[in-house]
Design an enzyme around this catalytic site. Structure first.
Site, PDB file in Angstrom:
ATOM      1  N   LYS A 157      38.416  51.075  40.241  1.00 34.60           N
ATOM      2  CA  LYS A 157      36.741  51.453  39.083  1.00 34.60           C
ATOM      3  C   LYS A 157      36.207  52.647  39.727  1.00 34.60           C
ATOM      4  O   LYS A 157      35.183  52.492  39.904  1.00 34.60           O
ATOM      5  CB  LYS A 157      36.256  49.833  39.088  1.00 34.60           C
ATOM      6  CG  LYS A 157      37.229  48.341  38.354  1.00 34.60           C
ATOM      7  CD  LYS A 157      36.084  47.006  38.692  1.00 34.60           C
ATOM      8  CE  LYS A 157      36.243  46.894  40.278  1.00 34.60           C
ATOM      9  NZ  LYS A 157      36.680  45.505  39.979  1.00 34.60           N
ATOM     10  N   ASP A 193      36.670  38.289  42.127  1.00 35.74           N
ATOM     11  CA  ASP A 193      35.660  37.696  40.989  1.00 35.74           C
ATOM     12  C   ASP A 193      36.108  36.742  39.719  1.00 35.74           C
ATOM     13  O   ASP A 193      35.504  36.005  39.720  1.00 35.74           O
ATOM     14  CB  ASP A 193      35.078  38.739  40.184  1.00 35.74           C
ATOM     15  CG  ASP A 193      35.713  40.427  39.771  1.00 35.74           C
ATOM     16  OD1 ASP A 193      36.492  39.827  40.067  1.00 35.74           O
ATOM     17  OD2 ASP A 193      35.348  41.144  38.490  1.00 35.74           O
TER      18      ASP A 193
HETATM   19  C1  BGC Z   1      40.322  44.761  40.512  1.00 36.37           C
HETATM   20  C2  BGC Z   1      40.333  43.469  40.446  1.00 36.37           C
HETATM   21  C3  BGC Z   1      39.149  42.570  39.589  1.00 36.37           C
HETATM   22  C4  BGC Z   1      38.718  43.215  38.278  1.00 36.37           C
HETATM   23  C5  BGC Z   1      37.523  43.039  37.655  1.00 36.37           C
HETATM   24  C6  BGC Z   1      40.243  45.415  38.724  1.00 36.37           C
HETATM   25  O1  BGC Z   1      39.837  47.122  38.997  1.00 36.37           O
HETATM   26  O2  BGC Z   1      41.269  45.432  40.664  1.00 36.37           O
HETATM   27  O3  BGC Z   1      40.118  42.599  41.503  1.00 36.37           O
HETATM   28  O4  BGC Z   1      39.241  41.458  39.364  1.00 36.37           O
HETATM   29  O5  BGC Z   1      38.421  44.893  38.175  1.00 36.37           O
HETATM   30  O6  BGC Z   1      35.929  42.948  38.245  1.00 36.37           O
END
Ligand code: BGC
Length: 435
Positions: A157, A193
């Protein structure tokens, strides 16, 4: 009115992004195979990480602090569980994490988190007025070896804080808490999460065994009865899907090419960018905005998932929103035909995202209960699922396309703030286990 040539191009794009029931079934089969490989420790795009969190009984009680980190906002909260599956009380405060912080040093990053918690606590005393135990929702791939420790596998992200990969994030947070004079607070549970979302919902609904997040990023987890723990699938990294040319373009120009391919087709961080890439392509081929020379839309990531949601509002409202969004990028007098074309592009992209999510959910449910012998609640948190006007509807229709009447056994529900509330629930589970 849309010109015939534009209509043809639109049909081509629709075809490229189409995810038929047959495509979904193929994805479901591949997904299940990848899940099994991941669980056996074999090479797989699905990491299948044990969370060390079990399902709550609903009788857990107590007050806990919570930190929810992983999207655009950092949230700190105080969560109170009253037992008997009663509604969880909480108060929270959100902060935006600046770009400088999420790409800076580990020390500064964790200090900032601890500082926000310190401000949230204010003058109250830890132990007397403020709980001493904290649930830490950290929404990135983490390999845990216990409930209260876990090493970061990789950032996603757009986060790129230096010096965290491979380190125990609980230790990093506790050290920062100490530096801020909050050494009395102990992290009693670390979780993803999705795990928080599942824990929060299943506190009052025992039929809930799957937690999903569709927000800035996307992921899912499920309760594995045989293993006795919730498994964080990290589905964002699934890589065996039908992909369009624009998906490849987006991936090549991303900070983590080849990784998080499902996430790049589904989550809020990328939906606007896919639509922007299509618009730019159509504009360069003369199908859109020929009268404009705006360069604003040429900039990467300017179109946001919120813009997509607003443009997809039904009827006149959506058209008016499309006008507003396009004006922001210098297209001052777009025609109704152009606005409606842009809205259709949004629809095509978000519909596919919803259907990919449905296919993922069906694959997970089939793993838990191959013949759908009972009803299942799927708890979903995240801004895309919550705020996009058609997403939930499209997901339900995707589930129906594949499961037919059996889809009645699948209830997908918004579990608002699940990730923050779940931090409290997981901390409470850990407490009741250590009694
Ligand atoms: C992460 C996850 C997370 C998801 C939602 C992803 O980029 O790798 O660990 O649960 O985003 O936040």
């Amino acid at each position: 009115m849309m010109r015939d040539s534009a209509r043809k191009v639109l049909e081509g794009i629709r075809e490229e992004f189409k995810l038929s029931a047959a495509d979904m079934n193929k994805m479901i089969r591949d997904f299940r195979r990848e899940m099994d490989r991941g669980l056996r420790g074999r090479k797989s795009s699905l990491k299948m990480l044990p969370s060390y969190v079990t399902k709550p009984t609903g009788n857990e009680k107590g007050a806990f602090l919570a930190i929810d980190l992983g999207g655009t906002n950092l949230r700190v909260a105080e969560v109170e569980l009253k037992g008997a599956g009663k509604e969880i009380a909480y108060r929270s405060k959100s902060f935006i994490l600046k770009d400088k912080l999420i790409s800076g040093s580990s020390g500064k990053f964790f200090d900032a988190i601890a500082e926000h918690l310190r401000r949230f606590i204010g003058r109250r005393d830890i132990g007397a007025g403020i709980p001493m135990k904290l649930g830490f929702t950290f929404s990135f791939p983490v390999r845990q070896d216990s409930l209260r420790s876990g090493r970061l596998i990789c950032w996603t992200k757009g986060f790129s804080v230096k010096g965290v990969k491979g380190k125990d994030v609980v230790k990093l947070l506790e050290e920062a808490l100490k530096r801020k004079g909050l050494g009395g607070i102990r992290v009693s549970a670390l979780m993803n999460d999705t795990v928080g979302t599942l824990a929060a919902r299943s506190y009052s609904d025992s039929s809930c065994e799957v937690g999903v997040v569709i927000g800035t990023g996307t992921n899912a987890c499920y309760y594995d009865k045989r293993l006795g723990t919730i498994i964080n699938i990290e589905w964002g990294n699934f890589n065996r899907m039908k992909r369009a040319l624009y998906d490849r373009l987006l991936d090549e120009n991303s900070g983590n090419p080849g990784e998080q391919l499902l996430e790049k087709s589904v989550s809020g961080m990328y939906l606007g960018e896919i639509v922007r890439l299509i618009i730019c392509d159509l504009a360069s081929r003369g199908y859109l905005f020929r009268r404009f020379s705006s360069t604003a839309l040429i900039k990467k990531n300017v179109l946001k998932a919120e813009d997509i949601s607003r443009m997809e509002e039904p009827g006149e409202k959506g058209l008016a929103n499309a006008d507003k969004v396009l004006r922001r990028y210098g297209m001052m007098n777009s025609t109704i035909g152009e606005r409606s074309l842009v809205r259709q592009l949004c629809r095509i992209v978000s519909r596919r995202a919803a259907r990919i999510s449905s296919a993922g959910i069906i694959a997970v449910l089939k793993k838990i209960d191959p013949v759908f012998s009972r009803s299942h609640t799927v708890a979903i948190d995240g801004s895309v699922f919550e705020k996009h006007p058609n997403f939930a509807k499209e997901m339900r229709s995707g589930i129906k396309d594949v499961l037919g009447v059996r889809s009645e056994k699948v209830k997908i529900v918004l579990s608002k703030n699940g990730s923050a509330l779940g931090a409290g629930v997981a901390a409470a589970i850990s407490q009741s286990h250590s009694l």
